[in-house]
Design a protein around this motif. Structure first.
Motif, PDB file in Angstrom:
ATOM      1  N   ILE A   1       0.846  -1.200   0.000  1.00 36.56           N
ATOM      2  CA  ILE A   1       0.000   0.000   0.000  1.00 36.56           C
ATOM      3  C   ILE A   1       0.880   1.249   0.000  1.00 36.56           C
ATOM      4  CG2 ILE A   1      -1.664   1.340   1.356  1.00 36.56           C
ATOM      5  CD1 ILE A   1      -2.823  -1.331   2.326  1.00 36.56           C
ATOM      6  N   SER A   2       1.953   1.210   0.800  1.00 35.34           N
ATOM      7  CA  SER A   2       2.878   2.341   0.843  1.00 35.34           C
ATOM      8  C   SER A   2       3.506   2.585  -0.522  1.00 35.34           C
ATOM      9  CB  SER A   2       3.970   2.063   1.890  1.00 35.34           C
ATOM     10  OG  SER A   2       4.918   3.098   1.904  1.00 35.34           O
ATOM     11  N   MET A   3       3.963   1.520  -1.171  1.00 32.02           N
ATOM     12  CA  MET A   3       4.565   1.653  -2.497  1.00 32.02           C
ATOM     13  C   MET A   3       3.558   2.195  -3.502  1.00 32.02           C
ATOM     14  SD  MET A   3       6.442  -1.253  -4.848  1.00 32.02           S
ATOM     15  CE  MET A   3       7.853  -1.393  -3.755  1.00 32.02           C
ATOM     16  N   PHE A   4       2.306   1.746  -3.406  1.00 31.80           N
ATOM     17  CA  PHE A   4       1.258   2.213  -4.307  1.00 31.80           C
ATOM     18  C   PHE A   4       1.023   3.715  -4.119  1.00 31.80           C
ATOM     19  CE2 PHE A   4      -3.282   2.727  -5.459  1.00 31.80           C
ATOM     20  CZ  PHE A   4      -3.200   2.313  -6.786  1.00 31.80           C
ATOM     21  N   CYS A   5       1.038   4.177  -2.867  1.00 30.73           N
ATOM     22  CA  CYS A   5       0.874   5.612  -2.589  1.00 30.73           C
ATOM     23  C   CYS A   5       2.014   6.416  -3.201  1.00 30.73           C
ATOM     24  CB  CYS A   5       0.802   5.855  -1.081  1.00 30.73           C
ATOM     25  SG  CYS A   5      -0.694   5.235  -0.291  1.00 30.73           S
ATOM     26  N   PHE A   6       3.239   5.909  -3.059  1.00 30.82           N
ATOM     27  CA  PHE A   6       4.389   6.599  -3.633  1.00 30.82           C
ATOM     28  C   PHE A   6       4.313   6.644  -5.152  1.00 30.82           C
ATOM     29  CE2 PHE A   6       6.796   5.240   0.356  1.00 30.82           C
ATOM     30  CZ  PHE A   6       6.696   6.492   0.928  1.00 30.82           C
ATOM     31  N   LEU A   7       3.845   5.554  -5.758  1.00 35.66           N
ATOM     32  CA  LEU A   7       3.751   5.512  -7.214  1.00 35.66           C
ATOM     33  C   LEU A   7       2.775   6.555  -7.745  1.00 35.66           C
ATOM     34  CD1 LEU A   7       3.767   1.662  -7.903  1.00 35.66           C
ATOM     35  CD2 LEU A   7       5.473   3.299  -8.679  1.00 35.66           C
TER      36      LEU A   7
ATOM     37  N   ALA B   1       2.063  11.258  -0.147  1.00 36.83           N
ATOM     38  CA  ALA B   1       3.392  11.081   0.436  1.00 36.83           C
ATOM     39  C   ALA B   1       3.291  10.789   1.929  1.00 36.83           C
ATOM     40  CB  ALA B   1       4.240  12.326   0.191  1.00 36.83           C
ATOM     41  N   MET B   2       2.397  11.489   2.624  1.00 37.51           N
ATOM     42  CA  MET B   2       2.193  11.227   4.050  1.00 37.51           C
ATOM     43  C   MET B   2       1.653   9.824   4.274  1.00 37.51           C
ATOM     44  SD  MET B   2       0.610  14.840   5.455  1.00 37.51           S
ATOM     45  CE  MET B   2       0.489  14.224   7.138  1.00 37.51           C
ATOM     46  N   MET B   3       0.715   9.391   3.446  1.00 33.98           N
ATOM     47  CA  MET B   3       0.174   8.040   3.563  1.00 33.98           C
ATOM     48  C   MET B   3       1.266   7.002   3.311  1.00 33.98           C
ATOM     49  SD  MET B   3      -3.499   8.509   1.644  1.00 33.98           S
ATOM     50  CE  MET B   3      -3.813   6.732   1.667  1.00 33.98           C
ATOM     51  N   GLY B   4       2.124   7.278   2.297  1.00 32.93           N
ATOM     52  CA  GLY B   4       3.209   6.352   1.996  1.00 32.93           C
ATOM     53  C   GLY B   4       4.201   6.235   3.132  1.00 32.93           C
ATOM     54  N   ASN B   5       4.573   7.367   3.726  1.00 30.03           N
ATOM     55  CA  ASN B   5       5.529   7.328   4.830  1.00 30.03           C
ATOM     56  C   ASN B   5       4.921   6.724   6.087  1.00 30.03           C
ATOM     57  OD1 ASN B   5       8.039   8.453   3.871  1.00 30.03           O
ATOM     58  ND2 ASN B   5       6.958  10.373   3.609  1.00 30.03           N
ATOM     59  N   GLY B   6       3.646   7.028   6.329  1.00 32.73           N
ATOM     60  CA  GLY B   6       2.986   6.463   7.506  1.00 32.73           C
ATOM     61  C   GLY B   6       2.859   4.947   7.425  1.00 32.73           C
TER      62      GLY B   6
END
Length: 309
Positions: A55-61, A226-231
């Motif tokens: 999920i984090s990787m998907f947010c970053f993408l 970005a915040m979702m990805g880092n969190g």
């Protein structure tokens, strides 16, 4: 290694299970995770870590795509975006790519970081395109075609580079311990540098927004994602600890730089979101003030009033 966009180690690979060379050694593991990530995950904690990491990787993408669209929609990139933000972001992705290559990461990581660099090229190209277009009083059709050709050439080059690295994955001689350790250390140094670059990217944008007293032309989804990805990245690391087979202290120390960088970028992005809220409220309050100002000018001037008597 360093393929997560904001800022460091790819969240999917935060768990403690080492890559397994043979499928027979991962009998109780999840098949699709082993096939995709070469990771033997055989308990719920590690499985949850991998899912949240994806999920984090998907947010970053997805993070930079809203900004690409916002720049195309408004055409005010040079006014809204800080060149320092784009520069440090690009440097972070380049050092992340170098770290990914030097530490022989999986193909999915190579493709991911190449996509990050691709979106950087698009954003930087938009920045200079609209800067020249808006500063020129006449239309420059040649500039548009040059930008299209540049983006197309960069895309082809990046795709070819990713394919070349995947097809010619360099495996160092295990007997050459000193050489492999040196390469590994260099790769992790690149990961640390990527974290520093990603952290540094936020300050120019924060100052740019403060200077303009506006966030118009920037997409809030860029920083929300970005915040979702880092969190979710931090959560994916923490979830590994209950099922960790090795030393928890060594694991935390190994990931401390990326966790600190991720938390730092998360906090800075929170301040950017506050700027979005503050400046939007400021604009709306100014608009409402203008609407509620009582009419103080007379409907008729003095001469017209006298003539009507």
């Amino acid at each position: 290694m360093a393929t997560a966009r904001f800022p460091g180690k790819s969240p999917v690979y935060a768990n403690s299970s080492a890559p397994v060379p043979g499928g027979a050694q991962c009998v109780d593991g999840t098949p699709w995770i082993f096939y995709l990530l070469e990771q033997c995950v055989d308990n719920m904690w590690e499985y949850s870590s991998v899912m949240i990491g994806l999920i984090s990787m998907f947010c970053f993408l997805l993070s930079t795509l809203p900004q690409v669209y916002e720049a195309y929609r408004t055409g005010k990139v040079e006014e809204a975006m800080s060149l320092g933000f784009l520069f440090f972001l690009f440097c972070g992705d380049l050092t992340s790519f170098a770290g990914c290559y030097l530490t022989s990461q999986l193909p999915i990581q190579v493709v991911t970081v190449v996509f990050y660099i691709f979106t950087d090229v698009i954003l930087i190209s938009q920045f200079f395109y609209y800067k020249h277009k808006n500063s020129s009083s006449r239309k420059l059709p040649l500039l548009k075609w040059l930008c299209f050709m540049w983006c197309g050439a960069a895309t082809s080059l990046l795709l070819a580079l990713a394919k070349f690295i995947i097809d010619h994955d360099t495996t160092f001689d295990p007997q050459s311990t000193a050489a492999s350790q040196s390469v590994g250390i260099t790769g992790y140094i690149c990961g640390y540098l990527a974290s520093v670059f990603y952290l540094s990217s936020r300050f120019p944008q924060l100052y740019k927004n403060f200077q303009r007293q506006s966030t118009e032309g920037t997409s809030y989804l860029l920083f929300i994602l970005a915040m979702m990805g880092n969190g979710t990245y931090g959560l994916s690391v923490v979830l590994v600890l209950p099922a960790l087979r090795g030393s928890k202290q060594d694991f935390i120390i190994k990931h401390l730089a990326w966790l600190a960088g991720s938390l730092g970028v998360f906090i800075l992005d929170f301040f950017v979101i506050i700027q979005f809220v503050m400046y939007r409220k400021s604009i709306s309050s100014k608009g409402s003030t203008q609407l509620t100002v009582p009419e103080v000018e007379p409907l008729l001037c003095e001469d017209e009033e006298l003539s009507m008597l």
